[in-house]
Every structure is written in C-alpha cells, then in structure tokens.
Design an enzyme around this catalytic site. Structure first.
Site, mmCIF file in Angstrom:
data_model
loop_
_atom_site.group_PDB
_atom_site.id
_atom_site.type_symbol
_atom_site.label_atom_id
_atom_site.label_comp_id
_atom_site.label_asym_id
_atom_site.label_seq_id
_atom_site.Cartn_x
_atom_site.Cartn_y
_atom_site.Cartn_z
ATOM 1 N N LYS A 82 0.828 -1.193 0.000
ATOM 2 C CA LYS A 82 0.000 0.000 0.000
ATOM 3 C C LYS A 82 0.865 1.247 0.000
ATOM 4 O O LYS A 82 2.005 1.148 0.466
ATOM 5 C CB LYS A 82 -0.963 0.028 1.189
ATOM 6 C CG LYS A 82 -0.337 -0.250 2.562
ATOM 7 C CD LYS A 82 0.824 0.557 3.084
ATOM 8 C CE LYS A 82 0.703 2.030 3.259
ATOM 9 N NZ LYS A 82 1.975 2.647 3.829
ATOM 10 N N TYR A 115 -4.268 3.713 6.019
ATOM 11 C CA TYR A 115 -4.625 2.630 6.951
ATOM 12 C C TYR A 115 -6.011 2.903 7.544
ATOM 13 O O TYR A 115 -6.847 2.003 7.653
ATOM 14 C CB TYR A 115 -3.635 2.546 8.115
ATOM 15 C CG TYR A 115 -2.262 2.059 7.767
ATOM 16 C CD1 TYR A 115 -2.005 0.713 7.599
ATOM 17 C CD2 TYR A 115 -1.212 2.939 7.650
ATOM 18 C CE1 TYR A 115 -0.734 0.262 7.297
ATOM 19 C CE2 TYR A 115 0.067 2.501 7.351
ATOM 20 C CZ TYR A 115 0.293 1.161 7.173
ATOM 21 O OH TYR A 115 1.554 0.715 6.884
HETATM 22 P P1 NDP Z 1 12.389 1.691 2.666
HETATM 23 O O1 NDP Z 1 12.907 2.966 2.128
HETATM 24 O O2 NDP Z 1 12.899 1.233 3.975
HETATM 25 O O3 NDP Z 1 12.598 0.502 1.635
HETATM 26 C C1 NDP Z 1 12.383 0.659 0.262
HETATM 27 C C2 NDP Z 1 13.387 -0.207 -0.487
HETATM 28 O O4 NDP Z 1 13.084 -0.079 -1.868
HETATM 29 C C3 NDP Z 1 14.830 0.231 -0.350
HETATM 30 O O5 NDP Z 1 15.464 -0.290 0.784
HETATM 31 C C4 NDP Z 1 15.440 -0.287 -1.614
HETATM 32 O O6 NDP Z 1 15.697 -1.673 -1.440
HETATM 33 C C5 NDP Z 1 14.295 -0.221 -2.615
HETATM 34 N N1 NDP Z 1 14.432 0.915 -3.545
HETATM 35 C C6 NDP Z 1 14.545 0.787 -4.883
HETATM 36 N N2 NDP Z 1 14.637 1.972 -5.468
HETATM 37 C C7 NDP Z 1 14.602 2.898 -4.496
HETATM 38 C C8 NDP Z 1 14.694 4.306 -4.494
HETATM 39 N N3 NDP Z 1 14.792 5.010 -5.646
HETATM 40 N N4 NDP Z 1 14.631 4.949 -3.312
HETATM 41 C C9 NDP Z 1 14.494 4.262 -2.172
HETATM 42 N N5 NDP Z 1 14.400 2.914 -2.108
HETATM 43 C C10 NDP Z 1 14.472 2.230 -3.263
HETATM 44 O O7 NDP Z 1 10.796 1.861 2.724
HETATM 45 P P2 NDP Z 1 9.742 0.982 3.518
HETATM 46 O O8 NDP Z 1 10.227 -0.388 3.710
HETATM 47 O O9 NDP Z 1 9.311 1.735 4.708
HETATM 48 O O10 NDP Z 1 8.500 1.004 2.498
HETATM 49 C C11 NDP Z 1 8.476 0.179 1.340
HETATM 50 C C12 NDP Z 1 7.030 -0.048 0.926
HETATM 51 O O11 NDP Z 1 6.350 -0.734 1.978
HETATM 52 C C13 NDP Z 1 6.224 1.207 0.654
HETATM 53 O O12 NDP Z 1 5.315 0.944 -0.376
HETATM 54 C C14 NDP Z 1 5.463 1.432 1.942
HETATM 55 O O13 NDP Z 1 4.251 2.145 1.761
HETATM 56 C C15 NDP Z 1 5.203 0.005 2.369
HETATM 57 N N6 NDP Z 1 5.045 -0.140 3.796
HETATM 58 C C16 NDP Z 1 3.972 -0.844 4.251
HETATM 59 C C17 NDP Z 1 3.769 -1.023 5.581
HETATM 60 C C18 NDP Z 1 2.598 -1.815 6.039
HETATM 61 O O14 NDP Z 1 2.344 -1.845 7.235
HETATM 62 N N7 NDP Z 1 1.857 -2.457 5.154
HETATM 63 C C19 NDP Z 1 4.685 -0.468 6.574
HETATM 64 C C20 NDP Z 1 5.814 0.227 5.996
HETATM 65 C C21 NDP Z 1 5.969 0.384 4.656
HETATM 66 P P3 NDP Z 1 17.027 -2.340 -2.010
HETATM 67 O O15 NDP Z 1 18.140 -1.638 -1.287
HETATM 68 O O16 NDP Z 1 16.899 -3.757 -1.632
HETATM 69 O O17 NDP Z 1 17.033 -2.094 -3.473
#
Ligand code: NDP
Length: 392
Positions: A150, A238
């Site tokens: 989401k 949410y």
């Molecule tokens: P993070 O920034 O911690 O993680 C995103 C990951 O995406 C990065 O670590 C990286 O992984 C990858 N990535 C690829 N391209 C990019 C870029 N241009 N900029 C940043 N990151 C990039 O975010 P979250 O984990 O907090 O959120 C990720 C998703 O999960 C979102 O859609 C968010 O809305 C969702 N979410 C859902 C939750 C829920 O409760 N359902 C709770 C928190 C988040 P890598 O280094 O492996 O390439």
C-alpha cells in the site's frame, strides 16, 4: 519443467512485445527505476526454517518493512516460501539470503529475467510508491502473481493499468492491506457485522507519525515522485481502508477534506503534512479520519460508534500490540486482545498464495487499492478547494 506461461526462455513480456504497461506513461517511473541503486540493510532478523512445497515468492525491495516484517513473516507461513530477492544492493541481498536460505538474486537492471525463473510464482512489491506500478506491471507481464504494498500506486490511472495488466496476463493482483488479516481487526469487523454495536452511526480513524527528512525511508515519503502523495497516502490510508473494511455494505457518496500542513514547515514542499477528511456514506452515516506526518508519538486509532455500543482500538493497526476497548450500553467497559497481531503477516502471505493457486480473488484485490486511491484523489480535489464537497 518449464513454466508454460513463458515462451522458450523468452519472458512473457518480451514474447507479447508491447504489453499493457507499455501504453501507460509512468511519468518518470523509468528514470526512478534507473536510480534504484538500493539501500543498506536495516535490522537483523533471525533465521527461520524454510518450508518446502509452497507457493514460491520473490521479494522486491529489501528495505525497512520487507526486512523487518515481511520476510520474518514467512517463518510461520504454511503455503508460502521465499525463493528470490530483488534488490539494488547485492551484498545486502546475499547476506539476507544466507540467513533465510534464498540463493537467487536479481537487480533492477535484470528484473525482467524473473519471467524465466520457474521457481517464482508470486512477487511481493515492497518498493517506494512511485515504483509500484512499473514493477507490478513488469512482474505481471513476466507471468507472476503480484502482491503490491500500500498505497497501490501514485495515481488512479496507474492502478487501472495494473489491474488491466493482471487481467491481460490472467494473474492475481492484491494490495497488501495487512489489517484485513490482523486478528483483532478481523474480530472487530465480525462483531460489527454481527450487530454487537447495533446500527452503526459513526466511524473514524486517525493515523500519524513525525516524519524525519534525514532518514532514508522517510525521505522518499516526502518526495512526490517516489511517495505519490503525503501523509494521507502513506499513513492515512490505513485509517481509510480499515474504516471501510468495517462497513463493507456501505459506499461513500461524497467527500470533503482540508489540509493541516504546518505553515512554513520545510519538510512539506512537495506533499501534504496532514489532511482531515469526512466521507458521507450511502447509509447516511459519516466516516471521518485524519492523517499527519507531524504527530509525535505515533498515532494509530480507530473508533466505531453504534446505537448500542462502541469500540475504540488504540493502537489499531500496528504490527505487535493492537487492543480493543468495548463499551456496551448498561455494561462496564472491557479492554481485551483477540489475537496476536504478528500473525497478520503470514496470514496475508498465505491468503494470497491460496488465491493465486486457486485462481480466486484475494481478500484485498487491486480493485480495492484503486478505490482507495480514487478516494484520496477526491480528498485532494476537495482540500484544494478548501473543503468543498466532492461528489463521488
Ligand atoms: P524503505 O525505504 O525502507 O525501503 C524501500 C526499499 O526499496 C529500499 O530499501 C530499496 O531496497 C528499494 N528501492 C529501490 N529503489 C529505491 C529508491 N529510488 N529509493 C528508495 N528505495 C528504493 O521503505 P519501507 O520499507 O518503509 O517502504 C516500502 C514499501 O512498503 C512502501 O510501499 C510502503 O508504503 C510500504 N510499507 C507498508 C507497511 C505496512 O504496514 N503495510 C509499513 C511500511 C511500509 P534495495 O536496497 O533492496 O534495493
């Protein structure tokens, strides 16, 4: 044995030539993908056993939520296991792989090669929002089922293209609204459906936290290109989705909303820092909510008021400790926990695995994600006119 959905080593997407996604402009999605270089490993999850003979998943984006919640959730899943990681940070992917028994790795530059991997059935998109549509559609066109985090995408047009791609490729598409699998929220949903609160009169949800622009996972949330929108997109959704889950037979007919972004706050040059909304429902009740990137401590509160009782959940939609406070006319209030919230992660994975295996609709399908993005877009239209009522 090869996956019959692929064509002799050529991914379905390439075999089809111009796929559904090709007709949609992602704005700068491609450019963002090229910049997707990965981030350092955050967190230190424990090693679970790797179950066999289950639907096989690739996790795309190994960030805070994937590493902290999604991946550990596989430990108690019964129908799901991980077989691949997609990341811009190979060292991080390999380190996680060694902990979880995953040995297949892809980068964003060879992402379409997942179409040639016979041991991937489902793909879980855990990327920043601005990348959801592109990576979802490419996975669908590679012949994989997709569960996307989401909010579903940056715009309703992107959501529509994702749904079209799922249909064109006969794959399942779900949005990861985990609250639909969280035992306390499911319990409250069932109580309301059972009439325990009498006739529903009012529903509300308030969700927010204090965004830190210096922390990478918050930084992209403050940028329109990667975040899609502001607090309402990321955290307010949410409340919106959970509130609607509790009144499934009702439909929003109009919406009004106002922004509550602090004047002059340098964090909010691209997205809103706060938004309050009120939905008028077909039944005549109102469903209201608020979201903020400026609340400290974190707020996650849902309230349900009926003719014979009310329920407040605070916290309502967290990973570990949701609680229920019930008040019924003529009885002392009771506060209780109906189940362990951590179960929601495995339940969601298994729910999607079973939907994909049986070609049935996931509990939270793409259409639900589209509905919510359309509602938020209508909220923005209203807020842009200082709260004018927008008919839906
Ligand atoms: P993070 O920034 O911690 O993680 C995103 C990951 O995406 C990065 O670590 C990286 O992984 C990858 N990535 C690829 N391209 C990019 C870029 N241009 N900029 C940043 N990151 C990039 O975010 P979250 O984990 O907090 O959120 C990720 C998703 O999960 C979102 O859609 C968010 O809305 C969702 N979410 C859902 C939750 C829920 O409760 N359902 C709770 C928190 C988040 P890598 O280094 O492996 O390439």
């Amino acid at each position: 044995m090869r996956d019959v959905r692929n064509t002799g080593g050529v991914s379905r997407r390439r075999a089809l030539g111009m796929g559904v996604g090709a007709s949609l402009s992602f704005g700068s999605g491609k450019a963002l993908a090229q910049q997707a270089i990965g981030q350092p490993l955050i967190g230190n999850p424990a090693l679970p056993e790797v179950p066999q003979s289950r639907m096989r998943w690739a996790i795309v984006g190994l960030g805070t939520f994937a590493v902290g919640q999604v991946i550990p959730g596989f430990a108690s899943a019964r129908h799901s296991r991980m077989t691949a990681f997609v990341s811009g940070n190979r060292a991080k992917a390999e380190e996680l792989g060694s902990r979880y028994g995953v040995s297949q790795f892809f980068g964003y530059n060879n992402y379409d090669d997942i179409g040639d991997a016979d041991d991937i059935d489902c793909v879980y998109i855990v990327l920043p929002v601005g990348l959801h549509a592109e990576y979802t559609i490419r996975a669908l066109e590679a012949g994989k089922h997709v569960l996307c985090e989401k909010p579903m995408a940056s715009t309703s047009a992107e959501c529509e293209a994702m749904i079209a791609a799922a249909r064109a490729n006969d794959r399942r598409l779900g949005v990861a609204y985990r609250v639909h699998f969280e035992p306390n929220n499911v319990h409250v949903r069932d109580r309301i459906a059972n009439g325990d609160l009498g006739t529903m009169r009012f529903v509300s949800g308030d969700h927010g936290f204090d965004a830190n622009p210096d922390w990478p996972p918050h930084k992209w949330r403050l940028e329109k290109e990667l975040g899609g929108g502001g607090s309402m997109y990321d955290i307010g959704i949410y409340g919106l989705n959970t509130s609607l889950m509790m009144v499934p037979d009702d439909t929003p007919v109009s919406v009004s909303a106002v922004y509550s972004t602090p004047e002059g706050d340098p964090r909010f040059t691209e997205v809103e820092g706060g938004l309050e909304y009120r939905l008028r429902m077909a039944s005549g009740i109102s469903l209201s909510g608020s979201s903020s990137y400026c609340w400290n401590p974190y707020v996650s509160r849902q309230r349900y008021f009926g003719s014979e009782g009310s329920i407040e959940m605070q916290p309502a939609t967290t990973y570990y400790d949701n609680t229920i406070r019930l008040e019924e006319a003529g009885k002392p209030p009771s506060e209780y926990i109906a189940g362990n919230p951590i179960d929601q992660f495995a339940a969601q994975l298994d729910g999607f695995s079973q939907a994909a295996r049986s070609s049935t609709e996931h509990r939270t399908p793409g259409e639900m994600g589209l509905r919510d993005i359309r509602l938020i877009e209508a909220m923005y239209r209203s807020a842009d006119q200082d709260g004018a009522v927008v008919r839906l």
